[in-house]
Motif scaffolding. Structure first.
Motif: not given
Length: 926
Positions: A249, A274, A276-277, A279-280, A301-304, A329
């Motif tokens: 991030d 890698n 995640t949220n 970086s949104y 990636n791990s964007i929720k 994701n």
């Protein structure tokens, strides 16, 4: 006259600098005179000396004098003709091609001398010299590093999947210092870490147009030169691929901040980093502020859901991003993204390629996404694997109750801009409905399928459906006819071979205006037409091959007129009054395949028979031959029909022919035997003469039995009889008159045998058409399972006479009223007319359209009691036989179902209790 000779000298000692003599005088030159002044004085003393000693003495004596003759002019000439190579790094060197390879290896062999030359003459090192020198310092094997290559663009470098590591990157950096023109760089999968990236990127970031740096470890120091370049107005980078670099991030925040001010990047790939949220917000800001970005890849990636919700909100109004990869994701986590995602799909009209695969959406989420997609006609490629549902051939998302396992789709294709990127593995049958279709990746193209009445086939009224193999042969309604009366549909189709057929009036037909494929192994398929399940036998289809054409999207504009998720027209049967129904033969089940006996066809048959028979042997005059031929042609049709009947009485194996007994019956029925002019013994003699006359020409041909008459011999037999009956006892009568007399005598009896009269009056009627259409699946079932006995490998299927007899036997038809002779008649009279019966087996090979008629003829003779009328009266055979054919045919179909169809096939069939012609509708419409 003199001549110059040379002697090799010792090589001068090597020094730090090159001497003039070592460069200019590698050889010593001597002058040899043809007539030496010394020879006259010593000639007498050396006459006995061997020649080789004279030559050695000559060389020793001449060396001193010859050296004195060398002038300054000779020295300068020798200097100018020196064979020493020029300075290698001063010559232009190619980087691409065979000469580039040779130059590189030559430099490697002479690297020490080249370095000395460059140092002494102050020459800049070439790319080859820099690469080899750096590799030598680092004590690694020298490598061309993609700079020197056999083919390719000199302005690009591609060293992907080489696993070079940081040390080799140092070598590459040395080579790049002298090559500012390279703009495209591909360093994917090379174990380049932060140190190597920090050495490389300062050299390329300002000039690069394309940077592919996937699956390395760029680190903060490596990323810093790119971050400094991106906000500049002079930045030239258009493609930036940083996938799988473990950025995290923190570095993604810096990258998105730099990208917000970037004026050039069109493709950004930050997949598998890698993210995640956390970086949104930065990603959202980048999307809002950057107006050049066309492709954004954030795969794996791990964007929720909460972070994705904010990103899709800003994407709703975005006007520049056309390709978006959000696969693998966690967008489905939290169940809060679906509203923003639906609004994005409905409102955004810019995105053309979208991947939402494997995001853990719930079943209800997928239903809402499917519904939102129906109103979107701008996403030409939609990927949704790993969730509930699949994408069909029109781009609709069809929801299923099961979600695909992520592990089963890792080999699936990834989206790659709007360029074709076919699936790496595809094992589905071509006759199954294609799933997970992407027009862009699979390189589909548009095609028009058209039904032209009276050209494609006889059917001209709606509804007409097309059934495509990649749609699982589901029916596609062609809609209303256009201004020309033609039915057509424009569809996106896969490349390769496409099989299809049409159905009109519930009859499966192939278009006559497209290539037709005959299926050796027939199969059945169930299709639903207007909410009615129909079993279709696939015996022939249209087969067309479609080659790759232009891509679906070109320069970001669609190249075809077909829009994704365009609903096919829906056929709604109109209510029509039964009494106003208009039936005609062209809309019947027989029209597409049945071939009538035309005058042209009969003429071909007659000419073939005339050429084979031996009438010319005993009718000598040409004029009489022509007159006899004309008389026979006038009587040919009833003569041929009569022959077909009597040939069916006692065939020779599969060959229908008239043996002695059927021939005698024919003669008696025509009342030709009078005991005076013609006796039974005379008939037998003419029979034998006719059979033996052709035994030489057709000896060994099983289609022409030695003791039976075949079609072409029928004419010859009658002419021989006329000669025996009339000419023998009355010489005043010629053969022409005799032939006319016997034909006139036979015509009343022969005119009774017209098999087409039965077709026109009993078979080709509306009610029989209704029965055949309703029970077509039964005809298909029986024919398909009884058309294999005599079929050779690679030959289309057909039914032989033995198989038809076996059907009747298994259906328990034989009794005192229905015998084997009736099966022979049904088979032979149902066969379409063939021109050549002597060199073709087609007459013994019953096709589907002929089998359907044979079934009708068998039901006519067997005469089962009509459905629901068994208890009305006492039925004897005469009463049964008087029933209309369509009642018999319907009852016979039920009988075949009960005796020949397996339980599994008929489990969904409900046996009727009354005839379809006796049903009373509550409504006058249907």
């Amino acid at each position: 006259m003199h001549q110059i000779t040379t002697l090799e000298t010792d090589t001068p000692k090597k020094t730090n600098s090159f001497s003039i003599r070592s460069l200019a005088l590698p050889r010593i030159t001597f002058v040899k005179f043809e007539k030496s002044p010394y020879q006259s004085g010593i000639h007498e003393h050396t006459s006995n000396v061997p020649k080789r000693y004279n030559r050695q003495y000559y060389k020793i004596q001449q060396s001193a004098k010859d050296r004195d003759l060398i002038s300054d002019k000779d020295v300068y000439a020798t200097l100018s003709n020196n064979h020493e190579e020029p300075y290698l790094d001063r010559k232009p060197k190619d980087l691409v091609g065979d000469e580039a390879y040779k130059s590189y290896y030559h430099t490697f062999k002479n690297i020490k001398r080249i370095l000395e030359q460059n140092q002494f003459e102050n020459i800049a090192n070439s790319v080859q010299t820099n690469l080899i020198q750096k590799a030598d310092k680092l004590k690694i094997l020298p490598c061309k590093m993609g700079l020197i290559k056999l083919k390719g663009d000199k302005n690009s470098i591609a060293i992907q999947n080489q696993k070079f590591g940081d040390k080799y990157v140092e070598v590459l950096s040395e080579g790049l210092r002298t090559l500012p023109t390279i703009q495209d760089f591909n360093f994917n999968h090379n174990r380049i870490k932060e140190y190597g990236a920090s050495q490389l990127f300062p050299l390329i970031s300002k000039q690069a147009r394309k940077i592919e740096f996937q699956t390395n470890t760029i680190g903060q120091k490596g990323l810093e030169p790119i971050l400094q370049c991106l906000p500049l107005q002079t930045c030239k980078i258009q493609i930036l691929n940083l996938e799988d670099n473990q950025l995290g991030d923190a570095l993604i925040l810096d990258l998105c901040k730099a990208m917000s001010k970037n004026p050039s990047v069109e493709m950004l790939n930050i997949s598998k980093n890698n993210i995640t949220n956390a970086s949104y917000q930065a990603i959202k800001q980048m999307i809002e502020q950057n107006d050049t970005l066309l492709e954004l890849y954030m795969r794996w990636n791990s964007i929720k859901g909460s972070g994705g919700c904010e990103i899709f909100k800003v994407l709703q109004a975005n006007k520049n991003i056309k390709v978006l990869d959000f696969s693998y994701n966690l967008l489905g986590a939290g169940n809060i993204i679906i509203t923003a995602l639906k609004d994005f799909i409905i409102e955004n009209k810019t995105v053309q390629h979208l991947d939402l695969s494997a995001n853990g959406f719930t079943y209800q989420d997928c239903l809402q996404i499917s519904e939102a997609l129906k109103s979107n006609h701008s996403i030409y490629g939609f990927h949704f694997r790993g969730n509930f549902g699949y994408v069909d051939s029109k781009g609709f998302l069809i929801i299923e109750n099961n979600m695909k396992n992520y592990n089963s789709i890792h080999v699936d294709q990834r989206i790659k801009g709007v360029s074709p990127n076919p699936k790496p593995y595809e094992h589905s049958s071509h006759f199954e409905k294609l799933k997970d279709v992407c027009w862009i990746c699979d390189e589909w193209q548009m095609s028009t399928f058209e039904w032209i009445p009276n050209q494609s086939g006889a059917c001209s009224d709606e509804p007409i459906f097309i059934h495509l193999d990649y749609e699982g042969f589901e029916p596609i309604f062609l809609g209303k006819p256009d201004s020309n009366g033609n039915f057509k549909t424009h569809r996106m189709i896969p490349t390769g071979d496409i099989e299809y057929f049409y159905t009109a009036n519930s009859i499966q037909i192939a278009s006559q205006t497209a290539p037709i494929k005959q299926h050796i192994e027939k199969f059945r398929t169930k299709v639903t037409i207007a909410d009615q399940l129909v079993n279709v036998l696939i015996d022939e289809t249209n087969l067309e091959s479609f080659k790759k054409s232009k891509p679906v999207i070109e320069d970001w504009y669609p190249t075809y007129d077909v829009l994704p998720r365009t609903q096919d027209p829906i056929y709604i049967p109109a209510k029509r009054k039964k009494q106003k129904r208009v039936w005609s033969y062209p809309i019947s089940i027989w029209a597409p395949k049945y071939k009538f006996d035309t005058e042209e066809l009969l003429r071909k048959c007659f000419e073939r028979d005339w050429a084979c028979c031996k009438i010319a042997k005993f009718v000598k005059k040409q004029e009489e031959q022509d007159q006899v031929k004309e008389l026979l042609w006038q009587a040919y049709k009833p003569m041929r029909e009569t022959y077909r009947f009597y040939a069916s009485v006692n065939p020779t194996g599969d060959v229908f022919s008239m043996s002695v007994n059927p021939t005698s019956d024919f003669i008696n029925q025509c009342q030709l035997i009078d005991g005076k002019q013609l006796k039974l013994a005379d008939v037998d003699l003419k029979f034998i003469a006719t059979c033996s006359a052709s035994s030489i020409d057709w000896k060994g041909n099983y289609r022409n039995p030695e003791r039976s008459l075949v079609r072409y011999q029928m004419m010859e037999f009658l002419v021989r009889l006329s000669d025996d009956k009339y000419v023998r006892f009355n010489p005043q009568i010629n053969i022409v008159q005799a032939t006319k007399m016997i034909l006139d005598q036979c015509m009343p009896h022969m005119s009774q045998y017209d098999c087409h009269k039965w077709r026109a009056e009993r078979y080709f009627v509306e009610q029989c058409d209704d029965v055949c259409k309703k029970y077509k699946w039964v005809i298909d079932y029986v024919y398909m399972r009884n058309s294999q006995k005599k079929v050779k490998p690679g030959q289309p299927p057909f039914m032989c006479l033995d198989e038809l007899k076996d059907i009747c036997n298994r259906a328990n038809l034989y009794d005192e009223n229905f015998v084997e002779r009736d099966v022979n008649l049904a088979f032979n009279l149902s066969m379409l007319t063939q021109v050549d019966e002597l060199e073709s087996d087609r007459l013994f090979q019953m096709q589907w359209i002929e089998f359907m008629e044979a079934i009708a003829r068998i039901s006519e003779k067997y005469s089962p009691i009509a459905l629901g009328k068994k208890d009305e009266k006492e039925w004897n055979y005469e009463l049964r036989f008087q029933q209309p054919l369509y009642y018999k045919l319907e009852a016979f179909m039920i009988h075949l179902i009960n005796t020949l169809v397996d339980e599994e096939t008929k489990k969904n069939w409900k046996q009727p209790t009354i005839s379809m012609f006796d049903e009373v509708e509550e409504d006058e419409y249907y």
